[in-house]
Design a protein around this motif. Structure first.
Motif, PDB file in Angstrom:
ATOM      1  N   ALA A  34       0.824  -1.214   0.000  1.00 44.56           N
ATOM      2  CA  ALA A  34       0.000   0.000   0.000  1.00 44.56           C
ATOM      3  C   ALA A  34       0.859   1.265   0.000  1.00 44.56           C
ATOM      4  O   ALA A  34       0.497   2.271  -0.614  1.00 44.56           O
ATOM      5  CB  ALA A  34      -0.937  -0.001   1.199  1.00 44.56           C
ATOM      6  N   SER A  35       2.005   1.194   0.682  1.00 36.88           N
ATOM      7  CA  SER A  35       2.884   2.371   0.728  1.00 36.88           C
ATOM      8  C   SER A  35       3.530   2.660  -0.625  1.00 36.88           C
ATOM      9  O   SER A  35       4.007   3.773  -0.870  1.00 36.88           O
ATOM     10  CB  SER A  35       3.965   2.183   1.795  1.00 36.88           C
ATOM     11  OG  SER A  35       4.856   1.141   1.453  1.00 36.88           O
ATOM     12  N   VAL A  36       3.524   1.669  -1.505  1.00 30.93           N
ATOM     13  CA  VAL A  36       4.100   1.841  -2.850  1.00 30.93           C
ATOM     14  C   VAL A  36       3.302   2.847  -3.670  1.00 30.93           C
ATOM     15  O   VAL A  36       3.857   3.573  -4.507  1.00 30.93           O
ATOM     16  CB  VAL A  36       4.148   0.473  -3.581  1.00 30.93           C
ATOM     17  CG1 VAL A  36       4.468   0.647  -5.062  1.00 30.93           C
ATOM     18  CG2 VAL A  36       5.173  -0.437  -2.912  1.00 30.93           C
ATOM     19  N   LEU A  37       1.988   2.921  -3.442  1.00 34.41           N
ATOM     20  CA  LEU A  37       1.100   3.733  -4.282  1.00 34.41           C
ATOM     21  C   LEU A  37       1.471   5.205  -4.312  1.00 34.41           C
ATOM     22  O   LEU A  37       1.117   5.912  -5.259  1.00 34.41           O
ATOM     23  CB  LEU A  37      -0.352   3.575  -3.811  1.00 34.41           C
ATOM     24  CG  LEU A  37      -0.997   2.220  -4.112  1.00 34.41           C
ATOM     25  CD1 LEU A  37      -2.334   2.092  -3.400  1.00 34.41           C
ATOM     26  CD2 LEU A  37      -1.158   2.034  -5.612  1.00 34.41           C
ATOM     27  N   LEU A  38       2.166   5.679  -3.298  1.00 38.29           N
ATOM     28  CA  LEU A  38       2.604   7.082  -3.287  1.00 38.29           C
ATOM     29  C   LEU A  38       3.770   7.320  -4.230  1.00 38.29           C
ATOM     30  O   LEU A  38       4.092   8.467  -4.544  1.00 38.29           O
ATOM     31  CB  LEU A  38       3.018   7.494  -1.867  1.00 38.29           C
ATOM     32  CG  LEU A  38       1.894   7.713  -0.849  1.00 38.29           C
ATOM     33  CD1 LEU A  38       2.472   7.797   0.551  1.00 38.29           C
ATOM     34  CD2 LEU A  38       1.120   8.971  -1.197  1.00 38.29           C
ATOM     35  N   PHE A  39       4.404   6.237  -4.704  1.00 39.73           N
ATOM     36  CA  PHE A  39       5.646   6.381  -5.460  1.00 39.73           C
ATOM     37  C   PHE A  39       5.629   5.693  -6.820  1.00 39.73           C
ATOM     38  O   PHE A  39       6.306   6.136  -7.754  1.00 39.73           O
ATOM     39  CB  PHE A  39       6.815   5.797  -4.643  1.00 39.73           C
ATOM     40  CG  PHE A  39       6.969   6.407  -3.292  1.00 39.73           C
ATOM     41  CD1 PHE A  39       7.766   7.523  -3.096  1.00 39.73           C
ATOM     42  CD2 PHE A  39       6.295   5.874  -2.199  1.00 39.73           C
ATOM     43  CE1 PHE A  39       7.918   8.097  -1.847  1.00 39.73           C
ATOM     44  CE2 PHE A  39       6.433   6.438  -0.934  1.00 39.73           C
ATOM     45  CZ  PHE A  39       7.239   7.558  -0.766  1.00 39.73           C
ATOM     46  N   ALA A  40       4.877   4.622  -6.970  1.00 40.66           N
ATOM     47  CA  ALA A  40       4.929   3.839  -8.215  1.00 40.66           C
ATOM     48  C   ALA A  40       3.705   2.929  -8.280  1.00 40.66           C
ATOM     49  O   ALA A  40       3.030   2.707  -7.273  1.00 40.66           O
ATOM     50  CB  ALA A  40       6.208   3.000  -8.261  1.00 40.66           C
ATOM     51  N   PRO A  41       3.408   2.382  -9.469  1.00 39.66           N
ATOM     52  CA  PRO A  41       2.309   1.409  -9.573  1.00 39.66           C
ATOM     53  C   PRO A  41       2.681   0.081  -8.927  1.00 39.66           C
ATOM     54  O   PRO A  41       3.866  -0.263  -8.817  1.00 39.66           O
ATOM     55  CB  PRO A  41       2.106   1.269 -11.082  1.00 39.66           C
ATOM     56  CG  PRO A  41       3.417   1.655 -11.681  1.00 39.66           C
ATOM     57  CD  PRO A  41       4.006   2.699 -10.784  1.00 39.66           C
TER      58      PRO A  41
END
Length: 305
Positions: A34-41
Motif C-alpha cells: 500500500a505504501s508503494v502507491l505514493l511512489f509507483a504502480p
C-alpha cells in the motif's frame, strides 16, 4: 479446554501452520504494498510472490518451533496454545521438520524469481531472514530463549518485510515505508510478547530467559500497553508528516477499543488457559491495525490526500 483439542485429516496440517499467527506474515506485505502507491504502480506479480513466500516462511517458522519444542521436551498433550501436531495429532517429528524444509525450499525458489526480476540483494536478505526464522527456536542458542525474541520477530517480520516489499515494486528505498514499518513491527513483536506472557511459567521452568521472565508479568503488560499507545501516537505524528502523511491514516484509531480490551485481558489473565483470549485478541489487534493502516495508505496513494 481451548488449545488442547485434537485435530485429524486436513485440520491437523492446517493447525500446524498456526493460522492465528499468520497475521504477522500477510500484514507487512499489505502495508508495504500500500505504501508503494505514493511512489509507483503496484507490480501484482511481485505482490503475489511476496505474499506466498512470506506466509510459507512464517508457517515453516511455526513448524520449526513445534519440532524443536517437542525435541526439548517442552510440549505435552496438555500444553495450552500450541499446534499440538506431534503431541496430540500423531504427526511424526520428522514429518513436521520435512514439511518446514519443503516450505522453506518453495519460499527460496520464489525468492530467486523475485531476485531475478529485481535485485540479487533480495536473495541475500531473504536468506538471512529465513536463517533467523530457523534460529528463532532452532540451533544451540535459540533466539526465543533470550530477551530479544520480540525484537527479532518485530524487526524481521515487520520492518524487513515491509522494506523488501516496497523495494521489489519500486527498486528503490525510501524513509517513508521505514517509518510506517515501526508500528507494524511493534505489534508483531507484541504478538510474541503475548505468547511469552501466557507461557511464562513453563518457559521459566525450562530455563528460558525471555523479557517477560526477566521483568515479570505486570511490567511486561505495562510495557505492552505503553508500546501500543506509542503506535497510535506515532501514527498521529505521521499524519502531519509532509508530504506523505494523510488524515486517512487515522483510520487505525478505530482499533483503539480492541487495544484496550487486549491489555485488560492480559492484565486479568493468569493461567495459560485464561491468557489464550488475550493472545487471540493481540493477534486480532495486529490484523485490524494493519488492515486499517493498509486502507489508509491506499486511499492516500490513490487520492493524494
Amino acid at each position: 479446554m481451548q488449545g488442547t483439542e485434537t485435530h485429524t485429516g486436513i485440520k491437523k496440517y492446517l493447525s500446524l501452520t498456526r493460522p492465528h499467527t499468520l497475521t504477522a506474515g500477510f500484514v507487512p506485505v499489505l502495508v508495504g504494498t500500500a505504501s508503494v502507491l505514493l511512489f509507483a504502480p503496484i507490480r501484482w506479480d511481485m505482490f503475489i510472490a511476496m505474499m506466498i513466500a512470506t506466509l510459507l516462511i512464517q508457517s515453516a517458522t511455526n513448524m520449526f518451533n513445534e519440532y524443536f519444542d517437542f525435541k526439548r521436551g517442552l510440549d505435552s498433550a496438555e500444553s495450552v496454545g500450541i499446534a499440538g501436531a506431534i503431541v496430540r495429532n500423531g504427526m511424526s517429528p520428522r514429518l513436521v521438520l520435512n514439511i518446514a524444509i519443503l516450505f522453506y525450499s518453495i519460499a527460496g525458489i520464489i525468492g530467486i524469481y523475485i531476485s531475478i526480476n529485481t535485485s540479487l540483494w533480495i536473495l541475500v536478505i531473504g536468506a538471512v531472514s529465513m536463517a533467523v526464522g530457523y534460529l528463532y527456536t532452532g540451533g544451540p542458542f535459540p533466539i526465543s530463549w533470550t530477551p530479544f525474541g520480540e525484537i527479532f520477530a518485530g524487526f524481521f517480520m515487520g520492518t524487513v518485510i515491509i522494506m523488501i516489499t516496497f523495494f521489489i515494486h519500486t527498486e528503490t528505498l525510501h524513509y517513508f515505508p521505514l517509518l510506517i514499518s515501526i508500528p507494524v513491527a511493534i505489534t508483531i513483536g507484541l504478538l510474541n510478547m503475548a505468547n511469552n506472557i501466557r507461557d511464562r511459567r513453563k518457559d521459566k521452568e525450562s530455563g528460558r530467559k525471555t523479557f517477560v521472565i526477566l521483568v515479570g508479568k505486570p511490567l511486561a503488560v505495562m510495557t505492552t500497553a505503553a508500546l501500543l499507545a506509542f503506535c497510535y501516537a506515532f501514527i498521529f505524528w505521521i499524519v502531519f508528516f509532509k508530504p506523505y502523511g494523510s488524515v486517512f491514516l487515522l483510520l487505525t484509531f478505530i482499533s483503539i477499543p480492541l487495544f484496550l480490551k487486549t491489555v485488560r485481558r492480559m492484565w486479568r489473565g493468569d493461567t495459560p488457559a485464561e491468557l489464550i483470549p488475550a493472545m487471540a485478541s493481540m493477534g486480532k489487534l495486529n490484523t485490524v491495525f494493519g488492515l486499517l493502516l493498509t486502507v489508509g495508505l491506499m486511499i492516500n496513494g490513490i487520492t493524494g490526500i
